[in-house]
Scaffold this motif. Structure first.
Motif, short mmCIF file in Angstrom:
data_model
loop_
_atom_site.label_atom_id
_atom_site.label_comp_id
_atom_site.label_asym_id
_atom_site.label_seq_id
_atom_site.Cartn_x
_atom_site.Cartn_y
_atom_site.Cartn_z
N UNK A 1 1.67 -8.07 -6.78
CA UNK A 1 3.06 -8.33 -7.13
C UNK A 1 3.90 -8.47 -5.87
N UNK A 2 5.00 -9.22 -6.01
CA UNK A 2 5.98 -9.36 -4.94
C UNK A 2 7.34 -8.96 -5.49
N UNK A 3 8.27 -8.71 -4.60
CA UNK A 3 9.61 -8.31 -5.02
C UNK A 3 10.43 -9.54 -5.44
N UNK A 4 11.55 -9.29 -6.05
CA UNK A 4 12.46 -10.36 -6.45
C UNK A 4 12.93 -11.12 -5.22
N UNK A 5 13.22 -10.41 -4.16
CA UNK A 5 13.69 -11.05 -2.92
C UNK A 5 12.62 -11.99 -2.36
N UNK A 6 11.37 -11.56 -2.36
CA UNK A 6 10.28 -12.40 -1.86
C UNK A 6 10.07 -13.62 -2.75
N UNK A 7 10.17 -13.44 -4.06
CA UNK A 7 10.04 -14.56 -4.99
C UNK A 7 11.18 -15.56 -4.79
N UNK A 8 12.39 -15.05 -4.57
CA UNK A 8 13.55 -15.92 -4.36
C UNK A 8 13.36 -16.77 -3.10
N UNK B 1 19.34 -13.42 -7.95
CA UNK B 1 19.95 -13.30 -9.27
C UNK B 1 19.25 -14.20 -10.28
N UNK B 2 18.90 -15.41 -9.86
CA UNK B 2 18.19 -16.33 -10.76
C UNK B 2 16.80 -15.79 -11.09
N UNK B 3 16.12 -15.18 -10.12
CA UNK B 3 14.80 -14.60 -10.38
C UNK B 3 14.95 -13.47 -11.40
N UNK B 4 15.97 -12.62 -11.23
CA UNK B 4 16.23 -11.55 -12.20
C UNK B 4 16.47 -12.12 -13.60
N UNK B 5 17.26 -13.17 -13.69
CA UNK B 5 17.55 -13.79 -14.98
C UNK B 5 16.29 -14.35 -15.62
N UNK B 6 15.44 -15.01 -14.82
CA UNK B 6 14.17 -15.54 -15.34
C UNK B 6 13.28 -14.42 -15.84
N UNK C 1 4.00 -19.28 -11.11
CA UNK C 1 4.69 -20.52 -10.75
C UNK C 1 6.19 -20.38 -10.95
N UNK C 2 6.95 -21.19 -10.24
CA UNK C 2 8.41 -21.19 -10.38
C UNK C 2 8.76 -21.71 -11.77
N UNK C 3 9.57 -20.97 -12.53
CA UNK C 3 9.96 -21.44 -13.87
C UNK C 3 10.91 -22.62 -13.77
#
Length: 65
Positions: free
Chosen positions: A3-10, A18-23, A46-48
């Motif tokens: 797993x990665x953090x929201x920041x890393x995914x962003x 914020x968009x990653x959190x919403x997804x 994958x990126x939604x």
């Protein structure tokens, strides 16, 4: 599963945290888990698709003749 953090995914997907959190909250990222008050995103997810816009079809080329 890694797993990665929201920041890393962003950063990976070039969108805001914020968009990653919403997804994640909307269930658009398969395998995302909420741990406490933070989301853990699967490393290979994958990126939604951006749900705010419709995926436009490619315009057809009109030929004269």
């Amino acid at each position: 599963m890694d797993y990665i953090s929201v920041k890393e995914a962003a950063e990976k997907w070039c969108i805001t945290g914020r968009m990653v959190n919403d997804h994640c909250a909307a269930g658009r990222i398969e395998g995302a888990q909420k741990i406490g008050n933070m989301w853990a995103v699967p490393k290979d997810a994958p990126k939604p698709a951006d749900g705010r816009r419709k995926q436009a079809e490619k315009p057809t080329v009109l030929r004269r003749g």
